[in-house]
Design an enzyme around this catalytic site. Structure first.
Site, PDB file in Angstrom:
ATOM      1  N   CYS A   1       0.834  -1.213   0.000  1.00  0.00           N
ATOM      2  CA  CYS A   1       0.000   0.000   0.000  1.00  0.00           C
ATOM      3  C   CYS A   1       0.863   1.257   0.000  1.00  0.00           C
ATOM      4  O   CYS A   1       0.540   2.250  -0.659  1.00  0.00           O
ATOM      5  CB  CYS A   1      -0.872   0.049   1.250  1.00  0.00           C
ATOM      6  SG  CYS A   1      -2.088  -1.241   1.312  1.00  0.00           S
TER       7      CYS A   1
ATOM      8  N   ASP B   1     -20.903  12.773 -14.426  1.00  0.00           N
ATOM      9  CA  ASP B   1     -22.336  12.531 -14.174  1.00  0.00           C
ATOM     10  C   ASP B   1     -22.557  11.680 -12.916  1.00  0.00           C
ATOM     11  O   ASP B   1     -23.676  11.261 -12.640  1.00  0.00           O
ATOM     12  CB  ASP B   1     -22.984  11.856 -15.394  1.00  0.00           C
ATOM     13  CG  ASP B   1     -22.282  10.543 -15.774  1.00  0.00           C
ATOM     14  OD1 ASP B   1     -21.324  10.132 -15.063  1.00  0.00           O
ATOM     15  OD2 ASP B   1     -22.686   9.912 -16.767  1.00  0.00           O
TER      16      ASP B   1
HETATM   17  C1  BEZ Z   1       0.542  -4.698   1.801  1.00  0.00           C
HETATM   18  O1  BEZ Z   1       0.052  -3.595   1.511  1.00  0.00           O
HETATM   19  O2  BEZ Z   1       1.752  -4.893   1.751  1.00  0.00           O
HETATM   20  C2  BEZ Z   1      -0.349  -5.849   2.161  1.00  0.00           C
HETATM   21  C3  BEZ Z   1      -1.522  -5.649   2.864  1.00  0.00           C
HETATM   22  C4  BEZ Z   1      -2.307  -6.734   3.204  1.00  0.00           C
HETATM   23  C5  BEZ Z   1      -1.941  -8.013   2.820  1.00  0.00           C
HETATM   24  C6  BEZ Z   1      -0.770  -8.205   2.086  1.00  0.00           C
HETATM   25  C7  BEZ Z   1       0.024  -7.119   1.758  1.00  0.00           C
END
Ligand code: BEZ
Length: 221
Positions: A46, A138
């Site tokens: 992430c 929209d």
């Molecule tokens: C990550 O963002 O690294 C991650 C998050 C949840 C499960 C596996 C990876």
């Protein structure tokens, strides 16, 4: 993706975010929007995704697209995580150029069908998958993708699909495999040859195929 289909009006949800409380449609105004979810704050994949999104956010702005992320932690956690994200994006002095929704009760994640049943936190609760929704001016859903938590997305691919969505919203064309702006596009099948000739002044070329059917029609926009 249960519940939300292409063409549906995107829910006008209220949420706490890193820029305060928002009502989604007011946040979007007349812009396009992209909402992308993350499994959790302070997770490695992430963090790389958000860092990339921050680095190329000007490309979304150029296309008139407002960005907003979502993760199932609190605003306070998000603010702290953003410092890591900006350090990873080598812009530690800057703030994240888009807000993050705090869905710590998972209400929005449930409403939008974003939970990944295969990924659970230490309490056994499901984490959010990597969802992307592109919303048109929209307020209707134009595209959705859903990746599992273990596979990071390609944000440059999102820019490419947004280019396609914005072009095909205006012109009666479709974009072929791996298309990028400037490449030839395809005339949509519902258009007759005479309508296509009238609509595309740069001409229409047809690729011959063994069936003899004349459906591989290309034009330049
Ligand atoms: C990550 O963002 O690294 C991650 C998050 C949840 C499960 C596996 C990876």
């Amino acid at each position: 993706m249960p519940g939300l289909l292409l063409g549906d009006e995107f829910p006008n949800f209220e949420a706490d975010t890193t820029i305060g409380k928002i009502k989604f449609h007011d946040f979007l105004g007349n812009s396009w929007g992209v909402l992308f979810s993350h499994p959790r704050d302070f997770t490695p994949v992430c963090t790389t995704e958000l860092a990339c999104a921050a680095q190329i956010s000007n490309e979304f702005t150029k296309r008139g697209v407002k960005m907003i992320a979502l993760s199932i932690d609190s605003v306070e956690d998000h603010r702290s995580w953003i410092k890591d994200v900006m350090a990873v994006s080598s812009e530690a002095d800057h703030t994240l150029p888009f807000p993050i929704i705090a869905d710590d009760k998972r209400e929005l994640s449930v409403q939008l069908g974003m939970l990944d049943p295969d990924e659970k936190d230490k309490d056994g609760l499901p984490l959010t998958a990597r969802c992307v929704f592109v919303i048109g001016p929209d307020k209707k859903l134009k595209l959705s993708i859903l990746y599992p938590a273990t596979t990071g997305r390609n944000f440059n691919e999102l820019l490419r699909v947004i280019d396609s969505l914005q072009l095909t919203a205006q012109k009666k064309v479709a974009t072929p495999v791996d298309w990028k702006p400037g490449d030839k596009v395809m005339v949509i099948p519902s258009l007759s040859d005479s309508e296509a000739t009238a609509l595309f002044p740069k001409g229409v070329t047809t690729k011959d195929v063994p069936s003899g059917k004349k459906y591989m029609r290309y034009t330049q926009i």
